[in-house]
Each structure stands twice: as structure tokens, then as C-alpha cells.
Motif scaffolding. Structure first.
Motif, PDB file in Angstrom:
ATOM      1  N   THR A   6       0.829  -1.202   0.000  1.00 27.68           N
ATOM      2  CA  THR A   6       0.000   0.000   0.000  1.00 27.68           C
ATOM      3  C   THR A   6       0.870   1.262   0.000  1.00 27.68           C
ATOM      4  O   THR A   6       0.658   2.185  -0.797  1.00 27.68           O
ATOM      5  CB  THR A   6      -0.934   0.015   1.217  1.00 27.68           C
ATOM      6  OG1 THR A   6      -1.768  -1.146   1.189  1.00 27.68           O
ATOM      7  CG2 THR A   6      -1.801   1.267   1.213  1.00 27.68           C
ATOM      8  N   GLN A   9       2.574   1.682  -3.283  1.00 30.42           N
ATOM      9  CA  GLN A   9       1.678   2.250  -4.291  1.00 30.42           C
ATOM     10  C   GLN A   9       1.506   3.744  -4.095  1.00 30.42           C
ATOM     11  O   GLN A   9       1.515   4.518  -5.066  1.00 30.42           O
ATOM     12  CB  GLN A   9       0.314   1.559  -4.214  1.00 30.42           C
ATOM     13  CG  GLN A   9      -0.644   1.950  -5.330  1.00 30.42           C
ATOM     14  CD  GLN A   9      -0.158   1.481  -6.684  1.00 30.42           C
ATOM     15  OE1 GLN A   9       0.099   0.299  -6.891  1.00 30.42           O
ATOM     16  NE2 GLN A   9      -0.017   2.408  -7.620  1.00 30.42           N
ATOM     17  N   PHE A  10       1.371   4.175  -2.848  1.00 29.85           N
ATOM     18  CA  PHE A  10       1.275   5.613  -2.566  1.00 29.85           C
ATOM     19  C   PHE A  10       2.549   6.343  -3.013  1.00 29.85           C
ATOM     20  O   PHE A  10       2.489   7.472  -3.496  1.00 29.85           O
ATOM     21  CB  PHE A  10       1.022   5.850  -1.085  1.00 29.85           C
ATOM     22  CG  PHE A  10      -0.395   5.586  -0.655  1.00 29.85           C
ATOM     23  CD1 PHE A  10      -1.450   5.830  -1.521  1.00 29.85           C
ATOM     24  CD2 PHE A  10      -0.681   5.086   0.608  1.00 29.85           C
ATOM     25  CE1 PHE A  10      -2.756   5.592  -1.133  1.00 29.85           C
ATOM     26  CE2 PHE A  10      -1.985   4.841   1.006  1.00 29.85           C
ATOM     27  CZ  PHE A  10      -3.033   5.092   0.126  1.00 29.85           C
ATOM     28  N   SER A  11       3.688   5.689  -2.824  1.00 32.68           N
ATOM     29  CA  SER A  11       4.954   6.281  -3.257  1.00 32.68           C
ATOM     30  C   SER A  11       4.964   6.491  -4.766  1.00 32.68           C
ATOM     31  O   SER A  11       5.363   7.556  -5.260  1.00 32.68           O
ATOM     32  CB  SER A  11       6.124   5.394  -2.837  1.00 32.68           C
ATOM     33  OG  SER A  11       7.338   5.875  -3.378  1.00 32.68           O
ATOM     34  N   ASP A  12       4.529   5.475  -5.502  1.00 35.51           N
ATOM     35  CA  ASP A  12       4.486   5.601  -6.962  1.00 35.51           C
ATOM     36  C   ASP A  12       3.510   6.686  -7.389  1.00 35.51           C
ATOM     37  O   ASP A  12       3.783   7.457  -8.324  1.00 35.51           O
ATOM     38  CB  ASP A  12       4.089   4.266  -7.586  1.00 35.51           C
ATOM     39  CG  ASP A  12       5.165   3.191  -7.411  1.00 35.51           C
ATOM     40  OD1 ASP A  12       6.304   3.566  -7.084  1.00 35.51           O
ATOM     41  OD2 ASP A  12       4.855   2.002  -7.598  1.00 35.51           O
ATOM     42  N   TRP A  13       2.353   6.755  -6.720  1.00 36.02           N
ATOM     43  CA  TRP A  13       1.381   7.795  -7.057  1.00 36.02           C
ATOM     44  C   TRP A  13       1.943   9.181  -6.774  1.00 36.02           C
ATOM     45  O   TRP A  13       1.715  10.116  -7.550  1.00 36.02           O
ATOM     46  CB  TRP A  13       0.093   7.581  -6.264  1.00 36.02           C
ATOM     47  CG  TRP A  13      -0.723   6.413  -6.736  1.00 36.02           C
ATOM     48  CD1 TRP A  13      -0.606   5.745  -7.926  1.00 36.02           C
ATOM     49  CD2 TRP A  13      -1.792   5.780  -6.024  1.00 36.02           C
ATOM     50  NE1 TRP A  13      -1.526   4.726  -7.993  1.00 36.02           N
ATOM     51  CE2 TRP A  13      -2.279   4.724  -6.851  1.00 36.02           C
ATOM     52  CE3 TRP A  13      -2.386   5.971  -4.785  1.00 36.02           C
ATOM     53  CZ2 TRP A  13      -3.318   3.889  -6.464  1.00 36.02           C
ATOM     54  CZ3 TRP A  13      -3.430   5.150  -4.404  1.00 36.02           C
ATOM     55  CH2 TRP A  13      -3.894   4.115  -5.233  1.00 36.02           C
ATOM     56  N   SER A  14       2.673   9.334  -5.685  1.00 37.15           N
ATOM     57  CA  SER A  14       3.288  10.630  -5.371  1.00 37.15           C
ATOM     58  C   SER A  14       4.305  11.012  -6.435  1.00 37.15           C
ATOM     59  O   SER A  14       4.376  12.177  -6.862  1.00 37.15           O
ATOM     60  CB  SER A  14       3.958  10.580  -3.996  1.00 37.15           C
ATOM     61  OG  SER A  14       3.011  10.384  -2.973  1.00 37.15           O
ATOM     62  N   ARG A  16       4.366  10.008  -9.610  1.00 30.09           N
ATOM     63  CA  ARG A  16       3.677  10.367 -10.852  1.00 30.09           C
ATOM     64  C   ARG A  16       2.981  11.718 -10.730  1.00 30.09           C
ATOM     65  O   ARG A  16       2.964  12.513 -11.689  1.00 30.09           O
ATOM     66  CB  ARG A  16       2.669   9.276 -11.205  1.00 30.09           C
ATOM     67  CG  ARG A  16       3.309   7.938 -11.549  1.00 30.09           C
ATOM     68  CD  ARG A  16       2.292   6.820 -11.555  1.00 30.09           C
ATOM     69  NE  ARG A  16       2.923   5.518 -11.689  1.00 30.09           N
ATOM     70  CZ  ARG A  16       2.294   4.358 -11.490  1.00 30.09           C
ATOM     71  NH1 ARG A  16       1.008   4.363 -11.132  1.00 30.09           N
ATOM     72  NH2 ARG A  16       2.941   3.220 -11.629  1.00 30.09           N
ATOM     73  N   SER A  17       2.426  11.978  -9.562  1.00 31.30           N
ATOM     74  CA  SER A  17       1.792  13.286  -9.350  1.00 31.30           C
ATOM     75  C   SER A  17       2.820  14.401  -9.419  1.00 31.30           C
ATOM     76  O   SER A  17       2.556  15.472  -9.983  1.00 31.30           O
ATOM     77  CB  SER A  17       1.067  13.308  -8.004  1.00 31.30           C
ATOM     78  OG  SER A  17       0.046  12.323  -7.938  1.00 31.30           O
ATOM     79  N   SER A 102       7.287  10.886  -2.099  1.00 29.51           N
ATOM     80  CA  SER A 102       7.508   9.593  -2.740  1.00 29.51           C
ATOM     81  C   SER A 102       8.746   8.902  -2.204  1.00 29.51           C
ATOM     82  O   SER A 102       8.766   7.674  -2.053  1.00 29.51           O
ATOM     83  CB  SER A 102       7.619   9.784  -4.261  1.00 29.51           C
ATOM     84  OG  SER A 102       8.841  10.398  -4.620  1.00 29.51           O
ATOM     85  N   ARG A 106       8.539   5.419  -0.078  1.00 32.81           N
ATOM     86  CA  ARG A 106       9.297   4.249  -0.550  1.00 32.81           C
ATOM     87  C   ARG A 106      10.139   3.670   0.581  1.00 32.81           C
ATOM     88  O   ARG A 106      10.231   2.452   0.736  1.00 32.81           O
ATOM     89  CB  ARG A 106      10.171   4.657  -1.732  1.00 32.81           C
ATOM     90  CG  ARG A 106      11.125   3.581  -2.266  1.00 32.81           C
ATOM     91  CD  ARG A 106      10.413   2.354  -2.771  1.00 32.81           C
ATOM     92  NE  ARG A 106       9.790   2.536  -4.057  1.00 32.81           N
ATOM     93  CZ  ARG A 106      10.248   2.007  -5.204  1.00 32.81           C
ATOM     94  NH1 ARG A 106      11.352   1.272  -5.195  1.00 32.81           N
ATOM     95  NH2 ARG A 106       9.590   2.194  -6.322  1.00 32.81           N
ATOM     96  N   TYR A 163      12.844   2.263 -13.577  1.00 34.60           N
ATOM     97  CA  TYR A 163      11.949   1.925 -12.476  1.00 34.60           C
ATOM     98  C   TYR A 163      12.227   0.525 -11.922  1.00 34.60           C
ATOM     99  O   TYR A 163      12.473  -0.429 -12.656  1.00 34.60           O
ATOM    100  CB  TYR A 163      10.495   2.005 -12.918  1.00 34.60           C
ATOM    101  CG  TYR A 163       9.530   1.666 -11.802  1.00 34.60           C
ATOM    102  CD1 TYR A 163       9.240   2.597 -10.815  1.00 34.60           C
ATOM    103  CD2 TYR A 163       8.954   0.398 -11.723  1.00 34.60           C
ATOM    104  CE1 TYR A 163       8.378   2.292  -9.778  1.00 34.60           C
ATOM    105  CE2 TYR A 163       8.080   0.083 -10.688  1.00 34.60           C
ATOM    106  CZ  TYR A 163       7.803   1.032  -9.722  1.00 34.60           C
ATOM    107  OH  TYR A 163       6.952   0.722  -8.682  1.00 34.60           O
TER     108      TYR A 163
END
Length: 336
Positions: A6, A9-14, A16-17, A102, A106, A163
Motif C-alpha cells: 500500500t 503504491q502511494f509512493s508511486d502515485w506521489s 507520478r503526481s 515519494s 518508498r 523503475y
């Protein structure tokens, strides 16, 4: 410890954002850069229209004199370039915060320091470059776009080519030296990015717009000349490259020395001419040559700047070619 999917995933979303925010910031910063000189010329024309005839401002149609009793002169509106720059600057700060988030996420997801592969290293270097740009370009915000765009390119490569999924580090990296050595090197690399960009802009300024101020130097009417005249003064860019290199040089040197100490603990020797070690040493020598040339009469202008650009190229070569093509003891890119 198992990976927290989880948080990963939040790290990846940060990440990309942050990339999306930097793209939007670059749009506003480009608009600021493109409209800045035009706005300045408009103000100059307005002043000429008010002052060429020798009449006081009160006699100029459409203007209100400040010395007329009972009349209040309206506050002039901010130029569009300043509005674009303010929005772009705010977005850059937001993108930086998302990038840092991010990195932190991570690390929490993997329960380790988040510098175990090239993806994480580049993310940290990008954050360092943005911080350096925000601090060093406080008075030249219209040039922040030249830091944001290289950061966007590196982040794109990090998210596509470099990545690596959140995972524990290889056994060789499970050491307290990891956060010390790699953090210092990544921060130094981010600072060198700003120095390299400043030297490239300095060379462009000198070549196409001379060494005068940002809006008055040079007489060439070509596209590159017009672009170069929007840049800060050549001396300003040269000082920026020099000051950032002065900070990045000892940091990077300390990182190399600490890496040698870690190598002695891990492999039983301080130096083994591994490809990564060799190119890092070459880059450090090139930057030392730049600082020496910058302080030497006759080398302070374009010659020293070209040496600084060579150091930046050596850093990029070390980051991508050595890590991705050449096999060595530092092959921890995580691409496989």
C-alpha cells in the motif's frame, strides 16, 4: 520485513503526481520566460510616451498625476509574466513536496533507506536539483524552467527505463554506509545539474547575445539571439555555475571518499579501479580543473564553462552508461 504494498503504491502515485505537477509548472514558467521581455518592452514604451515630450505626467492623456489633490493614482496591475511566474513557482514547490513524499513513502514501504537502486537515486538527485534551483534562482525565477525541464526528463527516465519495484536491497548494500555515501553523492549530483545547466546557458548567452545585460546585449535578430537576450546577464549565469559547483564539489568528493571507506569494509580494499570508481574520480578531477580554471586569469569565461560542462557530461555518463552498460562491483541498478 515484508514489503508494504500500500505504501509502495502511494509512493508511486506521489512520484507520478510530482511529474505531472512539474509538467504543469513548466508550462507556466515557459509562459513567464516568453512574456517577460515583451512586458518589459511595453513598460518602456509607456514611459517613453509619458516622458519624451517633456510634459508632466498630469498632462499626458489617460494618466493620473500623483500630485493632483484629491486624486489617487491607481496601482498598476502585475505583468502577466509575474503572474505566470508566481503560479509556476508555487507548482514547483508542490512538485518538490510530492517528490520528497515519494522518497519517504518508498523508505517506509521497504523499511530501509530509499536509495537502493537507480530509480531511487535519480529521484533523490531530482529533489536536490529542485531545492538548489529554488534557492539559487530566487532573484531569477524566470530561469527556473531550465532546472525543471531537465528534472522532468530524469524523472521520465526514472519512471520508465530505471523503475524498480519496492524491494529489499541486495546484501552488499545492507550497511549503515548506504544512507551516508549514496545520499551525499545523490545530493551532489543534483547540485551539479544546476551548475551544468547554468554553464550551458552562459555559453549560449555569450555566443548569441554577448556579455551584456539580459535585455540589451547583442544585436543579432535570429531566434537563438532573441532567446539568449531573455536570459540573465552572462556574469550572473557564470557566478551561479561557480557558486553551485563550489557547494557540490566538496560534497561529491566527500561521497567518493566515504565510498572508498565503505569499499574497504565490504571488499577489503579502498580502491580497485572499478568502472564506477574510475569515472567518479575522473568527474571529480574535471570539476577540480573547472574551479582552478575559474580562478585563473584568461580561463574565467568560456574555457572554464566548457570544463564545467565536461564535468556534467561525465556525471551523466557515470549515471547511465556505467550503471546500465558496463558491468562492475557497483551494478546495483535494479534493472534486472
Amino acid at each position: 520485513m515484508p514489503i508494504d504494498d500500500t505504501l509502495a503504491q502511494f509512493s508511486d502515485w506521489s512520484f507520478r503526481s510530482a511529474f505531472g505537477v512539474f509538467v504543469l509548472a513548466s508550462v507556466f514558467l515557459v509562459a513567464q520566460f516568453a512574456t517577460r521581455t515583451v512586458a518589459a518592452d511595453d513598460r518602456k514604451r509607456e514611459l517613453v510616451a509619458a516622458g519624451d515630450s517633456g510634459r508632466p505626467a498630469a498632462n499626458v492623456p489617460g494618466r493620473i498625476a500623483a500630485n493632483v489633490p484629491g486624486r489617487i493614482e491607481p496601482t498598476p496591475s502585475r505583468p502577466k509574466s509575474e503572474k505566470y511566474g508566481g503560479m509556476g513557482h508555487a507548482l514547483v514547490v508542490l512538485g518538490l513536496l510530492l517528490t520528497v513524499a515519494s522518497i519517504v513513502l518508498r523508505g517506509l514501504a521497504t523499511d530501509r533507506f530509499p536509495l537502493g537502486n537507480m530509480y531511487e537515486f535519480v529521484t533523490m538527485a531530482c529533489a536536490a536539483a529542485v531545492v538548489t534551483g529554488l534557492v539559487a534562482l530566487r532573484g531569477q525565477r524566470h530561469t527556473q524552467v531550465f532546472v525543471v525541464v531537465p528534472v522532468m526528463i530524469l524523472m521520465f527516465l526514472a519512471a520508465t527505463v530505471l523503475y524498480a519495484d519496492a524491494a529489499p536491497v541486495v546484501p552488499a548494500l545492507r550497511s549503515y554506509w548506504l544512507p551516508i555515501h549514496v545520499t551525499i553523492v545523490s545530493v551532489g549530483s543534483g547540485i551539479f545539474l544546476v551548475a551544468g545547466v547554468a554553464s550551458l546557458l552562459f555559453l549560449l548567452k555569450v555566443r548569441f547575445a554577448g556579455t551584456g545585460s539580459d535585455d540589451t546585449a547583442g544585436t543579432d535578430s535570429g531566434a537563438l539571439a532573441r532567446f539568449a537576450r531573455r536570459l540573465p546577464a552572462a556574469q550572473t549565469l557564470d557566478r551561479l555555475a561557480y557558486k553551485t559547483t563550489i557547494i557540490g564539489f566538496p560534497l561529491f568528493g566527500a561521497g567518493v571518499i566515504l565510498g572508498a571507506i565503505w569499499a574497504e569494509a565490504a571488499w577489503g580494499r579502498f580502491w580497485g579501479w572499478d568502472p564506477k570508481e574510475t569515472v567518479s574520480f575522473i568527474a571529480w578531477v574535471v570539476y577540480a580543473a573547472y574551479l582552478h580554471a575559474r580562478a585563473t586569469s584568461g580561463w574565467r569565461n568560456t574555457r572554464a564553462a566548457w570544463i564545467n560542462v565536461a564535468g556534467f557530461v561525465a556525471m551523466l555518463f557515470n549515471l547511465f552508461i556505467i550503471n546500465m552498460v558496463v558491468s562492475g562491483l557497483h551494478s546495483y541498478a535494479g534493472l534486472n
